[in-house]
Design a protein around this motif. Sequence first.
Motif, PDB file in Angstrom:
ATOM      1  N   CYS A  80      36.941   9.646  17.960  1.00  0.00           N
ATOM      2  CA  CYS A  80      37.604  10.704  18.708  1.00  0.00           C
ATOM      3  C   CYS A  80      36.676  11.163  19.832  1.00  0.00           C
ATOM      4  CB  CYS A  80      37.902  11.898  17.810  1.00  0.00           C
ATOM      5  SG  CYS A  80      38.919  11.479  16.388  1.00  0.00           S
TER       6      CYS A  80
ATOM      7  N   CYS B 167      35.802   5.107  12.659  1.00  0.00           N
ATOM      8  CA  CYS B 167      36.689   5.766  11.696  1.00  0.00           C
ATOM      9  C   CYS B 167      37.991   6.109  12.384  1.00  0.00           C
ATOM     10  CB  CYS B 167      36.049   6.994  11.112  1.00  0.00           C
ATOM     11  SG  CYS B 167      35.683   8.207  12.336  1.00  0.00           S
ATOM     12  N   SER B 168      38.801   6.861  11.736  1.00  0.00           N
ATOM     13  CA  SER B 168      40.087   7.249  12.295  1.00  0.00           C
ATOM     14  C   SER B 168      40.452   8.597  11.710  1.00  0.00           C
ATOM     15  CB  SER B 168      41.147   6.227  11.908  1.00  0.00           C
ATOM     16  OG  SER B 168      41.642   6.527  10.614  1.00  0.00           O
TER      17      SER B 168
ATOM     18  N   CYS C 171      38.560  10.538   8.374  1.00  0.00           N
ATOM     19  CA  CYS C 171      37.537  11.305   9.095  1.00  0.00           C
ATOM     20  C   CYS C 171      36.352  11.557   8.177  1.00  0.00           C
ATOM     21  CB  CYS C 171      38.116  12.624   9.582  1.00  0.00           C
ATOM     22  SG  CYS C 171      36.903  13.648  10.437  1.00  0.00           S
ATOM     23  N   ARG C 172      35.164  11.105   8.616  1.00  0.00           N
ATOM     24  CA  ARG C 172      33.990  11.267   7.758  1.00  0.00           C
ATOM     25  C   ARG C 172      33.641  12.739   7.601  1.00  0.00           C
ATOM     26  NH1 ARG C 172      31.050   7.667   8.933  1.00  0.00           N
ATOM     27  NH2 ARG C 172      32.310   6.764  10.559  1.00  0.00           N
TER      28      ARG C 172
ATOM     29  N   MET D  68      35.158  20.321  10.127  1.00  0.00           N
ATOM     30  CA  MET D  68      35.789  19.053  10.459  1.00  0.00           C
ATOM     31  C   MET D  68      37.065  18.833   9.674  1.00  0.00           C
ATOM     32  SD  MET D  68      34.584  17.373  12.838  1.00  0.00           S
ATOM     33  CE  MET D  68      35.387  15.854  12.414  1.00  0.00           C
TER      34      MET D  68
ATOM     35  N   LYS E 135      44.313  16.454  14.690  1.00  0.00           N
ATOM     36  CA  LYS E 135      44.640  15.028  14.660  1.00  0.00           C
ATOM     37  C   LYS E 135      45.848  14.721  13.808  1.00  0.00           C
ATOM     38  CE  LYS E 135      39.846  14.873  14.746  1.00  0.00           C
ATOM     39  NZ  LYS E 135      38.774  14.819  13.791  1.00  0.00           N
TER      40      LYS E 135
ATOM     41  N   CYS F 193      33.996  14.031  18.829  1.00  0.00           N
ATOM     42  CA  CYS F 193      33.463  13.840  17.474  1.00  0.00           C
ATOM     43  C   CYS F 193      32.039  14.400  17.372  1.00  0.00           C
ATOM     44  CB  CYS F 193      33.444  12.352  17.136  1.00  0.00           C
ATOM     45  SG  CYS F 193      32.699  12.042  15.512  1.00  0.00           S
TER      46      CYS F 193
HETATM   47  S1  SF4 Z   1      34.436  11.450  12.133  1.00  0.00           S
HETATM   48 FE1  SF4 Z   1      35.923  10.017  12.961  1.00  0.00          FE
HETATM   49  S2  SF4 Z   1      37.932  10.950  12.725  1.00  0.00           S
HETATM   50 FE2  SF4 Z   1      36.367  12.543  12.429  1.00  0.00          FE
HETATM   51  S3  SF4 Z   1      36.109  13.423  14.490  1.00  0.00           S
HETATM   52 FE3  SF4 Z   1      34.598  11.808  14.304  1.00  0.00          FE
HETATM   53  S4  SF4 Z   1      35.575   9.986  15.161  1.00  0.00           S
HETATM   54 FE4  SF4 Z   1      37.174  11.474  14.728  1.00  0.00          FE
END
Ligand code: SF4
Length: 208
Positions: free
Chosen positions: A90, A186-187, A191-192, A1, A9, A93
Amino acid sequence: MQRSTGEYKIKPIKRQVRELLGYPYPRRIPKDVFVEQWVGISTDEFHRAKDADVRYMRNRHPLIDLGWSRSDCVRYLTSLGFANTPKSSCLGCPFHGNAQWRHIRDTSPDEWRDVVDFDAAIRQGNARANASGNPLLGQAFLHRSRVPLDQAPIDHVTTAEWAARQDELSDGPGMEELEHGVTDGCSPWACRGEADTALRRDDFGLAS
Ligand code: SF4
């Protein structure tokens, strides 16, 4: 990720920002030219607010400035008639629950095709990273079952499947998370995956 956040992104955002500023890569951007970027992180997750890592972007966090939590935002949206506003995320995700995957499949066939293609494309990791000597160890999948997305069991989580998950992972996700995904939105700027993937690599479909 972490790798995909940068690649899919952050990079496109920076490319677009440079173009909007009139300094596409590799032109040098003067010191006093920058964009102000508003990132909607609420007070519940203030620890995920970060400064941008380039001088031509400055991050602002208006919800934190207002002192608004996630429930303040939901209350405000409801007062404007936008009840049931879904959390932002996203399209591809890996933290989606089955309900989110079904929603994409059942309401947006083009997006579903995109995300199924994306899932297939990430199986061996990122081509550039592989070429540069940082290959993905194992295979990547978007769905937790580690099955290609268009064959994954998104219509339900069986009790047996859930029990198997609990055997595998003592702190694994519960039924609620399997169905609806993680609670917070999130954004790309928070990103988590950056924080969670190292801890829960197996949980989110990286099978060795
Ligand atoms: S955790 Fe958030 S930023 Fe990361 S892919 Fe998923 S939705 Fe997108």
